[in-house]
Design an enzyme around this catalytic site. Structure first.
Site, PDB file in Angstrom:
ATOM      1  N   PRO A 151      24.065  10.147   3.495  1.00  0.00           N
ATOM      2  CA  PRO A 151      23.435   9.176   4.392  1.00  0.00           C
ATOM      3  C   PRO A 151      22.429   8.273   3.667  1.00  0.00           C
ATOM      4  O   PRO A 151      22.372   7.064   3.919  1.00  0.00           O
ATOM      5  CB  PRO A 151      22.725  10.070   5.421  1.00  0.00           C
ATOM      6  N   TYR A 152      21.657   8.865   2.777  1.00  0.00           N
ATOM      7  CA  TYR A 152      20.633   8.090   2.047  1.00  0.00           C
ATOM      8  C   TYR A 152      21.301   7.043   1.155  1.00  0.00           C
ATOM      9  O   TYR A 152      20.902   5.865   1.150  1.00  0.00           O
ATOM     10  CB  TYR A 152      19.786   9.067   1.228  1.00  0.00           C
ATOM     11  N   ILE A 153      22.336   7.469   0.403  1.00  0.00           N
ATOM     12  CA  ILE A 153      23.040   6.523  -0.470  1.00  0.00           C
ATOM     13  C   ILE A 153      23.716   5.437   0.359  1.00  0.00           C
ATOM     14  O   ILE A 153      23.698   4.253  -0.018  1.00  0.00           O
ATOM     15  CB  ILE A 153      24.045   7.275  -1.373  1.00  0.00           C
ATOM     16  N   SER A 155      22.687   4.215   3.122  1.00  0.00           N
ATOM     17  CA  SER A 155      21.664   3.252   3.561  1.00  0.00           C
ATOM     18  C   SER A 155      21.243   2.334   2.415  1.00  0.00           C
ATOM     19  O   SER A 155      21.092   1.127   2.599  1.00  0.00           O
ATOM     20  CB  SER A 155      20.445   3.992   4.132  1.00  0.00           C
TER      21      SER A 155
END
Ligand code: NDP
Length: 244
Positions: A151-153, A155
């Protein structure tokens, strides 16, 4: 009147160090924060004690109205044509594997990091003066695609896309738009929830064999904001000790 810079997420971590460095470089700083008013006030005090000018302004970067007000309040305080740059450092990170399907975490990260960047970059594009700079923080972990960072990547890959497109959309305005993509930096965002073994392993991944410090990133940002950074546009600048 002097030049102003808005630093989002400047109450803690990397944004805080960027705010202090840019204040030392002579800019008036808007210290944006989400909830931690005491920490933001500390940054303002530190800047003022060193002879600089700063103002703390609360705004959730994922909230359209609050981001709009952040720029309006900045113009009201420092003048409508003084905004030299926006450094968008506000962000969050939690880890969860794609297989676990944690949609709530995914939605939260996308809202803060990607929707937040869309809103802040949009306002920055409207308000930054001719010859100005717009910077957003991405991450070097995009290049190593570690498990749990989905999820972080997702975003931050979106943030890098927005930066490249905005550089093109601002053709003719003499405004540079870039991303800075740090490797692991010793802040709460990175350290929280990790064992000392995990931290040690990640610290050793770069050939320089240490974690980055916020000041390492503040120096890169100061270069991109300053006169020597004026030929760098539409780029993702990785600053990571050789992590990837
Ligand atoms: P920290 O957790 O240390 O600080 C986060 C800052 O962002 C705080 O000032 C916080 O404000 C603010 N913030 C969080 N959510 C919001 C929101 N919704 N609206 C406004 N402000 C918000 O993080 P870092 O300094 O480590 O990270 C800064 C940026 O650098 C992030 O974009 C991160 O993804 C990126 N980055 C960090 C790396 C690292 O290893 N640390 C590596 C690569 C990239 P408050 O104090 O009010 O909560």
């Amino acid at each position: 009147m002097g030049k102003t810079i808005i630093v989002t997420g400047a109450s803690r971590g990397i944004g805080r160090e960027i705010a202090k460095r840019l204040a030392a470089d002579g800019f008036s700083i808007v210290v944006n924060f989400a909830g931690n008013a005491a920490k933001a006030a500390e940054v303002v005090t530190e800047i003022e004690s060193a002879g600089g000018t700063a103002l703390a302004l609360k705004a959730d970067v994922a909230n359209e109205k609050e981001v709009e007000q952040l720029f309006e309040q900045t113009a009201a305080q420092f003048g409508s044509d003084t905004l030299h740059a926006v450094v968008h450092s506000a962000g969050i990170m939690t880890l969860s594997k794609i297989v676990d399907g944690n949609v709530a975490e995914f939605d939260k990260i996308i809202a803060t990091n990607l929707r937040g960047a869309f809103l802040v970059l949009g306002q920055a594009a409207r308000h930054v003066a001719e010859g100005g700079r717009i910077l957003a923080l991405s991450t070097s972990v995009i290049g190593v695609a570690l498990p749990g960072y989905g999820p972080y990547i997702a975003s931050k890959a979106g943030v890098e896309g927005l930066v490249r497109v905005l550089a093109n959309e601002l053709r003719g305005r003499n405004v540079c738009v870039n991303a800075v993509a740090p490797g692991p930096i010793a802040t709460e965002l990175f350290l929280n929830g990790k064992t000392s073994e995990q931290i040690g392993h990640l610290a050793k991944m770069a050939p320089l064999e240490r974690l980055g410090k916020p000041v390492d990133i503040a120096g890169v940002v100061a270069f991109l904001i300053g006169p020597d950074g004026g030929w760098i546009n539409g780029q993702v600048v990785r600053a990571n000790g050789g992590f990837v």
